[in-house]
Scaffold this motif. Structure first.
Motif, PDB file in Angstrom:
ATOM      1  N   ASP A 143       0.844  -1.186   0.000  1.00 40.32           N
ATOM      2  CA  ASP A 143       0.000   0.000   0.000  1.00 40.32           C
ATOM      3  C   ASP A 143       0.883   1.240   0.000  1.00 40.32           C
ATOM      4  N   GLU A 144       0.237   2.393  -0.039  1.00 37.14           N
ATOM      5  CA  GLU A 144       0.936   3.672  -0.075  1.00 37.14           C
ATOM      6  C   GLU A 144       1.815   3.873   1.153  1.00 37.14           C
ATOM      7  N   LYS A 145       1.300   3.512   2.327  1.00 39.29           N
ATOM      8  CA  LYS A 145       2.043   3.733   3.562  1.00 39.29           C
ATOM      9  C   LYS A 145       3.358   2.955   3.569  1.00 39.29           C
ATOM     10  N   GLN A 146       3.348   1.711   3.093  1.00 35.61           N
ATOM     11  CA  GLN A 146       4.567   0.910   3.083  1.00 35.61           C
ATOM     12  C   GLN A 146       5.628   1.563   2.193  1.00 35.61           C
ATOM     13  N   MET A 147       5.217   2.048   1.035  1.00 35.20           N
ATOM     14  CA  MET A 147       6.157   2.707   0.125  1.00 35.20           C
ATOM     15  C   MET A 147       6.687   4.006   0.723  1.00 35.20           C
ATOM     16  N   GLN A 148       5.799   4.826   1.248  1.00 40.92           N
ATOM     17  CA  GLN A 148       6.208   6.103   1.816  1.00 40.92           C
ATOM     18  C   GLN A 148       7.117   5.921   3.024  1.00 40.92           C
ATOM     19  N   THR A 149       6.836   4.912   3.829  1.00 39.40           N
ATOM     20  CA  THR A 149       7.673   4.645   5.002  1.00 39.40           C
ATOM     21  C   THR A 149       9.093   4.270   4.586  1.00 39.40           C
ATOM     22  N   ALA A 150       9.214   3.422   3.567  1.00 37.79           N
ATOM     23  CA  ALA A 150      10.532   3.009   3.087  1.00 37.79           C
ATOM     24  C   ALA A 150      11.309   4.210   2.547  1.00 37.79           C
ATOM     25  N   VAL A 151      10.650   5.066   1.780  1.00 43.70           N
ATOM     26  CA  VAL A 151      11.301   6.265   1.248  1.00 43.70           C
ATOM     27  C   VAL A 151      11.702   7.196   2.377  1.00 43.70           C
ATOM     28  N   SER A 152      10.817   7.379   3.345  1.00 46.86           N
ATOM     29  CA  SER A 152      11.089   8.280   4.464  1.00 46.86           C
ATOM     30  C   SER A 152      12.282   7.812   5.285  1.00 46.86           C
ATOM     31  N   HIS A 153      12.363   6.510   5.573  1.00 47.01           N
ATOM     32  CA  HIS A 153      13.497   5.996   6.333  1.00 47.01           C
ATOM     33  C   HIS A 153      14.806   6.267   5.591  1.00 47.01           C
ATOM     34  N   TYR A 154      14.794   6.070   4.290  1.00 50.21           N
ATOM     35  CA  TYR A 154      16.001   6.294   3.481  1.00 50.21           C
ATOM     36  C   TYR A 154      16.413   7.770   3.524  1.00 50.21           C
ATOM     37  N   LEU A 155      15.448   8.677   3.360  1.00 53.32           N
ATOM     38  CA  LEU A 155      15.757  10.107   3.351  1.00 53.32           C
ATOM     39  C   LEU A 155      16.230  10.599   4.707  1.00 53.32           C
ATOM     40  N   ARG A 156      15.651  10.088   5.777  1.00 53.88           N
ATOM     41  CA  ARG A 156      16.072  10.547   7.102  1.00 53.88           C
ATOM     42  C   ARG A 156      17.479  10.030   7.443  1.00 53.88           C
ATOM     43  N   ASP A 157      17.828   8.862   6.937  1.00 52.78           N
ATOM     44  CA  ASP A 157      19.200   8.372   7.118  1.00 52.78           C
ATOM     45  C   ASP A 157      20.181   9.268   6.372  1.00 52.78           C
ATOM     46  N   LEU A 158      19.826   9.700   5.169  1.00 54.08           N
ATOM     47  CA  LEU A 158      20.687  10.617   4.415  1.00 54.08           C
ATOM     48  C   LEU A 158      20.794  11.960   5.123  1.00 54.08           C
ATOM     49  N   GLU A 159      19.696  12.396   5.720  1.00 48.96           N
ATOM     50  CA  GLU A 159      19.724  13.649   6.480  1.00 48.96           C
ATOM     51  C   GLU A 159      20.686  13.539   7.662  1.00 48.96           C
ATOM     52  N   ALA A 160      20.639  12.402   8.376  1.00 46.78           N
ATOM     53  CA  ALA A 160      21.536  12.199   9.520  1.00 46.78           C
ATOM     54  C   ALA A 160      22.994  12.190   9.087  1.00 46.78           C
ATOM     55  N   GLU A 161      23.250  11.760   7.854  1.00 48.63           N
ATOM     56  CA  GLU A 161      24.623  11.727   7.327  1.00 48.63           C
ATOM     57  C   GLU A 161      25.042  13.067   6.730  1.00 48.63           C
ATOM     58  N   GLY A 162      24.135  14.039   6.709  1.00 47.12           N
ATOM     59  CA  GLY A 162      24.457  15.358   6.172  1.00 47.12           C
ATOM     60  C   GLY A 162      24.418  15.437   4.652  1.00 47.12           C
ATOM     61  N   LYS A 163      23.809  14.453   4.001  1.00 48.53           N
ATOM     62  CA  LYS A 163      23.764  14.437   2.535  1.00 48.53           C
ATOM     63  C   LYS A 163      22.644  15.328   1.991  1.00 48.53           C
TER      64      LYS A 163
END
Length: 378
Positions: A273-293
């Motif tokens: 569903d939409e939530k599963q896709m959005q959650t996966a994208v969000s986790h990836y982006l927040r990890d990049l944010e933590a790395e300063g990317k």
């Protein structure tokens, strides 16, 4: 030694080295961002606070019936018999389910006695126990249900209408991405996550449309020949044609077609569903944010904002932007491009000041001359 505790109905996900535990039925998150091995996770899930949180959702009998004229009876009608409910987006129905599950202790409350003050009380209690954002979603669920009930003479008025928000929205949320942020993600994101992001960036689709976007929706335009998407958007049932720009077409034509849907999980199967896709994208982006990317506020929906901003900067009127976004109201075109309008005003201000300086014989602002010509935002 790990004490094995049988916990049914959970969805355990590992993303970017961290564990997330959700209730499968309602998508409620019980644990997020946990680091360690699966053995460590099992130990954490056996701790009293987690067990208490897990059991809290099981205390009330979901199968019991409620007297006519009570909140519980209305919720049952709304979820099972109201013609509006099946037309809601999957994500919206999931949010409503969470809200109604939270409200279950109040289900015996008579609708006739329900006032706006009562809604404020339960909203404030909910904001303390959970979060302000969840409390606001709960009020939205009630207001949507009450509106349908008023239309069918089940209630005389909607006591949840017009309440102040418990949560202050982050003005940085869902913002337009910086070019450097998009360039980094475009070059480094795994393909299964890049696919929904690149379509959002160059076609402007919401998550609920992306997850249902099929290869059959991608074809040459019958009159012009260039490729386009044709899709009835889930949110407002608009039939929208979006031209596929060269970069997006090159990307799509290079994908393996492992499913009928274009956006798929890492194993090539469609997202649940939409939530599963959005959650996966969000986790990836927040990890990049933590790395300063990348910066904060970068979201999948923010790429829709980037798409709209590009259209506006290239001369599209707000009504045209709204049509390209699949929105019925021109107001939404203005909503997504308000920051572009502000940029135009700033540039016009600098151009005006530059002209004033030239007329007065001063040259301190000369470096701004011609700036608007190079950045046409009008």
């Amino acid at each position: 030694m790990v004490v094995k505790v049988k916990l049914d109905g959970l969805n355990v996900i590992k993303a970017r080295g961290k564990w997330y535990v959700y209730v499968r039925e309602t998508k409620e998150k019980l644990l997020g961002g946990f680091e360690g091995t699966r053995v460590d996770l099992d130990k954490r899930m056996a701790m009293p606070d987690f067990i208490a949180k897990y059991n809290a959702r099981r205390v009330l009998d979901k199968k019991r019936t409620y007297n006519e004229g009570t909140l519980g009876a209305l919720v049952y009608w709304f979820e099972n018999d109201c013609p509006k409910y099946p037309t809601l987006a999957d994500a919206t129905r999931a949010d409503y389910t969470k809200a109604f599950n939270y409200l279950r202790p109040e289900f015996d409350y008579p609708l006739a006695d329900l006032t706006q003050a009562d809604i404020y009380d339960i909203r404030d209690k909910c904001a303390k126990e959970k979060k302000g954002r969840f409390a606001d979603k709960m009020v939205s669920a009630l207001s949507s249900m009450f509106s349908q009930a008023v239309k069918r003479k089940k209630m005389t008025s909607n006591p949840a209408l017009g309440l102040d928000k418990a949560h202050s929205a982050d003005p940085n949320a869902n913002r337009e991405w910086l070019p450097s942020e998009w360039d980094y993600v475009r070059e480094n994101a795994p393909r299964y996550l890049l696919t929904p992001m690149i379509i959002a960036r160059y076609a402007g689709y919401r998550g609920q449309t992306l997850v249902k976007l099929g290869w059959s929706d991608y074809a040459p335009h019958v009159q012009y020949g260039w490729k386009c998407f044709r899709k009835v958007t889930k949110k407002n049932q608009e039939n929208v044609m979006v031209p596929v720009v060269a970069e997006l077409q090159e990307y799509l034509d290079g994908l393996d077609r492992t499913a009928l849907m274009i956006c798929t999980k890492q194993d090539g199967t469609p997202w649940e569903d939409e939530k599963q896709m959005q959650t996966a994208v969000s986790h990836y982006l927040r990890d990049l944010e933590a790395e300063g990317k990348i910066g904060s506020g970068t979201t999948l929906h923010g790429l829709r904002t980037s798409y709209a901003a590009d259209l506006r900067r290239n001369g599209a009127e707000t009504g045209d932007v709204a049509a390209a976004l699949g929105d019925k109201s021109e107001r939404m075109g203005a909503h997504y491009t308000r920051h572009v309008e502000n940029e135009a005003k700033v540039i016009r201000a600098f151009e005006g000041k530059s002209a004033t300086r030239r007329n007065s014989g001063r040259t301190g602002f000369a470096k701004h001359e011609g700036f608007a010509a190079k950045h046409p935002l009008d």
